[in-house]
Design a protein around this motif. Structure first.
Motif, PDB file in Angstrom:
ATOM      1  N   ARG A 196      -2.343  -5.976   4.628  1.00 52.88           N
ATOM      2  CA  ARG A 196      -1.421  -6.480   5.213  1.00 52.88           C
ATOM      3  C   ARG A 196      -1.720  -6.591   6.825  1.00 52.88           C
ATOM      4  O   ARG A 196      -1.126  -7.508   7.725  1.00 52.88           O
ATOM      5  N   ALA A 197      -2.469  -5.393   7.035  1.00 52.38           N
ATOM      6  CA  ALA A 197      -3.064  -5.572   8.747  1.00 52.38           C
ATOM      7  C   ALA A 197      -3.770  -6.823   8.940  1.00 52.38           C
ATOM      8  O   ALA A 197      -3.772  -7.069  10.222  1.00 52.38           O
ATOM      9  N   THR A 198      -4.807  -7.006   8.169  1.00 51.60           N
ATOM     10  CA  THR A 198      -5.461  -8.274   8.458  1.00 51.60           C
ATOM     11  C   THR A 198      -4.623  -9.285   8.498  1.00 51.60           C
ATOM     12  O   THR A 198      -4.741 -10.264   9.335  1.00 51.60           O
ATOM     13  N   GLU A 199      -3.732  -9.613   7.604  1.00 51.65           N
ATOM     14  CA  GLU A 199      -2.336 -10.737   7.818  1.00 51.65           C
ATOM     15  C   GLU A 199      -2.021 -10.826   9.195  1.00 51.65           C
ATOM     16  O   GLU A 199      -1.730 -11.741   9.704  1.00 51.65           O
ATOM     17  N   SER A 200      -1.546  -9.450   9.426  1.00 54.17           N
ATOM     18  CA  SER A 200      -0.923  -9.401  10.783  1.00 54.17           C
ATOM     19  C   SER A 200      -1.802  -9.688  12.033  1.00 54.17           C
ATOM     20  O   SER A 200      -1.641 -10.762  12.935  1.00 54.17           O
ATOM     21  N   LEU A 201      -3.285  -9.402  11.919  1.00 56.81           N
ATOM     22  CA  LEU A 201      -3.980  -9.747  13.198  1.00 56.81           C
ATOM     23  C   LEU A 201      -4.423 -11.306  12.893  1.00 56.81           C
ATOM     24  O   LEU A 201      -4.714 -11.696  14.206  1.00 56.81           O
ATOM     25  N   ARG A 202      -4.476 -11.848  12.016  1.00 53.09           N
ATOM     26  CA  ARG A 202      -4.910 -13.330  12.028  1.00 53.09           C
ATOM     27  C   ARG A 202      -3.570 -14.017  12.032  1.00 53.09           C
ATOM     28  O   ARG A 202      -3.811 -15.424  11.951  1.00 53.09           O
ATOM     29  N   ASP A 203      -2.537 -13.723  12.324  1.00 50.54           N
ATOM     30  CA  ASP A 203      -1.225 -14.372  12.469  1.00 50.54           C
ATOM     31  C   ASP A 203      -0.537 -13.939  13.914  1.00 50.54           C
ATOM     32  O   ASP A 203       0.723 -13.737  13.885  1.00 50.54           O
ATOM     33  N   GLY A 204      -1.245 -13.603  14.854  1.00 45.06           N
ATOM     34  CA  GLY A 204      -0.658 -13.298  16.224  1.00 45.06           C
ATOM     35  C   GLY A 204      -0.139 -11.938  16.370  1.00 45.06           C
ATOM     36  O   GLY A 204       0.651 -11.661  17.079  1.00 45.06           O
ATOM     37  N   GLY A 205      -0.327 -11.186  15.286  1.00 43.66           N
ATOM     38  CA  GLY A 205       0.048  -9.848  15.462  1.00 43.66           C
ATOM     39  C   GLY A 205       1.487  -9.588  14.840  1.00 43.66           C
ATOM     40  O   GLY A 205       2.182  -8.721  15.164  1.00 43.66           O
ATOM     41  N   THR A 206       1.970 -10.590  14.065  1.00 41.42           N
ATOM     42  CA  THR A 206       3.417 -10.437  13.369  1.00 41.42           C
ATOM     43  C   THR A 206       3.336  -9.000  12.332  1.00 41.42           C
ATOM     44  O   THR A 206       2.474  -8.745  11.834  1.00 41.42           O
ATOM     45  N   PRO A 207       4.397  -8.278  12.429  1.00 41.75           N
ATOM     46  CA  PRO A 207       4.454  -7.253  11.640  1.00 41.75           C
ATOM     47  C   PRO A 207       4.482  -7.664  10.192  1.00 41.75           C
ATOM     48  O   PRO A 207       5.055  -8.730   9.768  1.00 41.75           O
ATOM     49  N   ARG A 208       4.179  -6.818   9.251  1.00 42.44           N
ATOM     50  CA  ARG A 208       4.068  -7.015   7.740  1.00 42.44           C
ATOM     51  C   ARG A 208       4.435  -5.921   7.266  1.00 42.44           C
ATOM     52  O   ARG A 208       4.310  -4.439   7.833  1.00 42.44           O
ATOM     53  N   GLU A 209       5.316  -6.083   6.082  1.00 44.59           N
ATOM     54  CA  GLU A 209       5.651  -4.755   5.081  1.00 44.59           C
ATOM     55  C   GLU A 209       4.595  -4.700   4.132  1.00 44.59           C
ATOM     56  O   GLU A 209       4.046  -5.520   3.594  1.00 44.59           O
ATOM     57  N   VAL A 210       4.276  -3.262   3.761  1.00 39.26           N
ATOM     58  CA  VAL A 210       3.275  -2.952   2.835  1.00 39.26           C
ATOM     59  C   VAL A 210       4.133  -2.818   1.576  1.00 39.26           C
ATOM     60  O   VAL A 210       4.955  -1.905   1.470  1.00 39.26           O
ATOM     61  N   PRO A 211       3.656  -3.668   0.404  1.00 41.86           N
ATOM     62  CA  PRO A 211       4.462  -3.326  -1.052  1.00 41.86           C
ATOM     63  C   PRO A 211       4.038  -2.008  -1.461  1.00 41.86           C
ATOM     64  O   PRO A 211       3.081  -1.631  -1.404  1.00 41.86           O
ATOM     65  N   PRO A 212       5.253  -1.482  -2.044  1.00 42.90           N
ATOM     66  CA  PRO A 212       4.768  -0.101  -2.680  1.00 42.90           C
ATOM     67  C   PRO A 212       4.296  -0.371  -4.118  1.00 42.90           C
ATOM     68  O   PRO A 212       4.502  -1.415  -4.712  1.00 42.90           O
ATOM     69  N   LEU A 213       4.038   0.457  -4.654  1.00 43.14           N
ATOM     70  CA  LEU A 213       3.337   0.583  -5.943  1.00 43.14           C
ATOM     71  C   LEU A 213       4.214   0.638  -7.052  1.00 43.14           C
ATOM     72  O   LEU A 213       5.397   1.487  -6.454  1.00 43.14           O
ATOM     73  N   ASP A 214       4.241   0.227  -8.172  1.00 36.30           N
ATOM     74  CA  ASP A 214       5.313   0.207  -9.224  1.00 36.30           C
ATOM     75  C   ASP A 214       5.502   1.796  -9.269  1.00 36.30           C
ATOM     76  O   ASP A 214       4.568   2.748  -9.551  1.00 36.30           O
ATOM     77  N   PRO A 215       6.741   2.328  -9.391  1.00 34.58           N
ATOM     78  CA  PRO A 215       6.778   3.544  -9.574  1.00 34.58           C
ATOM     79  C   PRO A 215       6.224   4.445 -10.669  1.00 34.58           C
ATOM     80  O   PRO A 215       5.838   5.601 -10.798  1.00 34.58           O
ATOM     81  N   GLY A 216       6.425   3.595 -11.821  1.00 40.00           N
ATOM     82  CA  GLY A 216       5.752   4.224 -13.171  1.00 40.00           C
ATOM     83  C   GLY A 216       4.348   4.501 -13.059  1.00 40.00           C
ATOM     84  O   GLY A 216       3.888   5.318 -13.552  1.00 40.00           O
ATOM     85  N   LEU A 217       3.506   3.617 -12.371  1.00 42.83           N
ATOM     86  CA  LEU A 217       2.430   3.922 -12.307  1.00 42.83           C
ATOM     87  C   LEU A 217       1.744   4.919 -11.094  1.00 42.83           C
ATOM     88  O   LEU A 217       1.023   5.659 -11.605  1.00 42.83           O
ATOM     89  N   THR A 218       2.670   5.119 -10.222  1.00 45.45           N
ATOM     90  CA  THR A 218       2.601   6.155  -9.324  1.00 45.45           C
ATOM     91  C   THR A 218       2.876   7.262  -9.993  1.00 45.45           C
ATOM     92  O   THR A 218       2.034   8.657  -9.738  1.00 45.45           O
ATOM     93  N   ALA A 219       3.813   7.625 -11.029  1.00 45.52           N
ATOM     94  CA  ALA A 219       3.989   8.644 -11.512  1.00 45.52           C
ATOM     95  C   ALA A 219       2.943   9.114 -12.509  1.00 45.52           C
ATOM     96  O   ALA A 219       2.354  10.246 -12.714  1.00 45.52           O
ATOM     97  N   TYR A 220       2.295   8.125 -13.190  1.00 44.31           N
ATOM     98  CA  TYR A 220       1.160   8.540 -14.020  1.00 44.31           C
ATOM     99  C   TYR A 220       0.270   9.014 -13.443  1.00 44.31           C
ATOM    100  O   TYR A 220      -0.393   9.943 -13.945  1.00 44.31           O
ATOM    101  N   PHE A 221      -0.508   8.592 -12.394  1.00 42.63           N
ATOM    102  CA  PHE A 221      -1.409   8.970 -11.811  1.00 42.63           C
ATOM    103  C   PHE A 221      -1.254  10.315 -10.893  1.00 42.63           C
ATOM    104  O   PHE A 221      -2.103  11.159 -10.807  1.00 42.63           O
ATOM    105  N   GLU A 222      -0.197  10.440 -10.611  1.00 42.81           N
ATOM    106  CA  GLU A 222       0.150  11.714  -9.861  1.00 42.81           C
ATOM    107  C   GLU A 222       0.336  12.924 -10.944  1.00 42.81           C
ATOM    108  O   GLU A 222       0.066  13.878 -10.311  1.00 42.81           O
ATOM    109  N   ARG A 223       0.500  12.624 -12.337  1.00 39.43           N
ATOM    110  CA  ARG A 223       0.432  13.550 -13.353  1.00 39.43           C
ATOM    111  C   ARG A 223      -0.881  13.853 -13.792  1.00 39.43           C
ATOM    112  O   ARG A 223      -1.180  14.518 -14.766  1.00 39.43           O
TER     113      ARG A 223
END
Length: 407
Positions: free
Chosen positions: A368-395
Motif C-alpha cells: 500500500r505504501a508503494t501504491e501511495s508513492l506512485r500515486d502522488g502520496g495519496t493515503p492508503r488503507e492496509v487491509p486486515p487479515l481474515d480474523p480466523g487466519l489470524t487466530a490460527y497462527f497466533e495459537r
C-alpha cells in the motif's frame, strides 16, 4: 517424519542464490539438520551446492525436491515473486515450509500462502531473521521493562550503503519481480517496527523516487550475466561509478513512508540506496522517555533518555552495548538462531518469535505504501487479515474451536 540416519531433519532447498547462506547455516550434519536435496535453475549454483552439500540430490526440478522421501521440510529461498507458488506446492505435499522474507510481493499471494497452510494443517515459518538480531532483542527488552513508558511513535532510517550492488544489478531492480524495495528491503524494518510498537499498520502515505540509479547508462544487455565484480565491499563509490546495472530499473532508490498503526502509534520509515554507510537507526519514543540505537551490530549501543528534560546531551541516562555474538550466518548472528527456531518448530510445533501474520502485514504495508508513492502520496488503507487466519497462527497453527468463524 523421515529423519536421516544421524537423526537430523532432512531439508530440501529451493533456490541457491544470495540467500544460499541460509541453507549453509541450516546444514549441520549430526547437529539437528542437514540439506539432503536442492534445486536451482542456474548451473553454477548447482555446482556450488554439490560442493557445499556432499551426497545431496541436486536438480533443476523443484518437484523432485518437494517429493523426495528424505526431505522432511522445505526452505524456499527463491526470488520473491515465486514464493507463493512454491510454498503452496510444498504445503499441499505435507512438507513444513520455511519461506524467506518477504512472504511474497502481493497481499493476495501472501494470503494464499497463509490460507493454504491453514487448510492443509502444514506448518509454515517465515524467515524474518531480524527478530533474532541482538540489537532488536535489546530494544524490545528495554521497551518491555518500561524504561520509556508506553510506545507512542517509532522512526526508522535505513541507510543502504550497498544498495547499488545488491538491488540494482539483478531482478530486484524490476517491479514485476519485487513490487518495490518497500517489500524486498523494508519488510524487515516494517516487521521490526510492528514488533516494537505492538501493532500493525492500518494507514500509509508515502513518497519516493528513482533519483540516482535511473540516470546511470551503464546497463548490461538483456540476458548478459552479472559481472564478476558486481559487489565489492570497498569499491563502487560514489554511486555514479557503478557499472553493469540491470537492463531494466523501474523501482525507487529512495522512499519515505508515514504510518498509523491499529493501536494509534504513529511511525515513519525512510530508506536510501545511495548513502556511503550501511546501517539502521531506530528511534522509539514513549510517554516516559526515548531510545535510539547508534550502530546495529557489535560495537553499537542503544541509548535511553528518560530522567529529565534537557537540550541535546550525548550522555544518555542509560547505555546498553549491542551484544557481540559470533556472526556465523550474517545479520549479527541472527541466522543460526532463526534456523534453530525453525527446526524446533518443525519437530515440536508451538509458537515462534517470527510470525506468518506479521510477515503478511509487513508486505501489506509495503504494497500500500508503494501504491501511495506512485500515486502522488495519496493515503492508503492496509487491509486486515481474515480474523480466523489470524487466530490460527497466533495459537501456534492449531485448529480453531468449533465456535470460531470467518474461514
Amino acid at each position: 517424519m523421515t529423519d536421516t540416519p544421524a537423526g537430523d531433519l532432512g531439508l530440501g532447498v529451493l533456490g541457491y542464490g544470495l540467500r544460499g547462506s541460509i541453507a549453509r547455516t541450516a546444514h549441520r550434519p549430526g547437529a539437528g539438520s542437514r540439506v539432503t536435496a536442492l534445486a536451482d535453475h542456474d548451473a553454477a549454483a548447482r555446482t556450488e551446492a554439490a560442493l557445499a552439500f556432499p551426497g545431496a540430490l541436486v536438480s533443476t526440478d523443484h518437484a523432485k525436491v518437494i517429493g523426495d522421501p528424505d526431505v522432511d521440510a522445505i526452505l524456499v529461498l527463491t526470488p520473491d515473486h515465486t514464493h507463493a507458488a512454491l510454498a503452496c506446492e510444498a504445503l499441499k505435499a505435507g512438507k513444513p515450509v520455511f519461506v524467506e522474507k518477504p512472504l511474497d510481493i502481493t497481499i493476495e499471494r501472501c494470503d494464499e500462502i497463509l490460507r493454504t497452510a491453514y487448510e492443509t494443517g502444514t506448518r509454515l515459518y517465515v524467515g524474518h531473521n531480524m527478530r533474532h538480531m541482538p540489537v532488536v532483542r535489546l530494544m524490545r527488552d528495554i521497551i518491555a521493562r518500561g524504561e520509556i513508558g508506553e510506545v507512542k511513535t517509532v522512526w526508522v532510517r535505513h541507510f543502504v550503503g550497498y544498495g547499488g550492488d545488491w538491488y540494482f544489478k539483478d531482478w530486484h531492480a524490476e517491479r514485476r519481480y519485487t513490487t518495490s524495495l518497500l517489500l524486498q528491503k523494508a519488510a524487515h524494518d516494517i516487521d521490526v517496527l510492528h514488533w516494537l510498537a505492538h501493532g500493525y499498520t492500518r494507514q500509509v502515505q508515502a513518497f519516493g523516487d528513482l533519483m540516482v540509479y535511473g540516470d546511470n547508462p551503464h546497463r548490461r544487455e538483456p540476458g548478459e550475466p552479472k559481472h564478476d565484480d558486481w559487489y565489492t565491499r570497498d569499491g563502487h563509490w560514489p554511486p555514479h561509478t557503478q557499472r553493469g546495472l540491470n537492463p531494466v530499473i523501474d523501482i525507487e532508490d529512495v522512499s519515505m513512508v508515514n504510518m498509523r498503526l491499529d493501536n494509534g502509534v504513529l511511525a515513519a520509515y525512510q530508506q536510501c540506496h545511495f548513502t556511503p554507510d550501511y546501517w539502521r537507526n531506530y528511534t522509539v519514543i514513549g510517554d516516559a522517555g526515548r531510545l535510539e540505537n547508534f550502530g546495529d551490530g557489535p560495537g553499537g549501543v542503544v541509548k535511553v533518555w528518560n530522567s529529565r528534560r534537557s537540550t541535546y546531551r550525548a550522555e544518555a541516562d542509560a547505555a546498553y552495548p549491542v551484544p557481540d555474538v559470533q556472526d556465523e550466518g550474517r545479520h549479527g548472528g541472527a541466522d543460526p538462531l532463526l534456523i534453530d527456531e525453525f527446526v524446533r518448530f518443525v519437530r515440536d510445533g508451538g509458537t515462534t518469535d517470527t510470525s506468518p501474520v506479521a510477515a503478511r502485514m509487513a508486505v501489506a504495508a509495503g504494497v500500500r505504501a508503494t501504491e501511495s508513492l506512485r500515486d502522488g502520496g495519496t493515503p492508503r488503507e492496509v487491509p486486515p487479515l481474515d480474523p480466523g487466519l489470524t487466530a490460527y497462527f497466533e495459537r501456534g497453527q492449531t485448529r480453531p474451536a468449533p465456535e470460531e468463524h470467518g474461514l
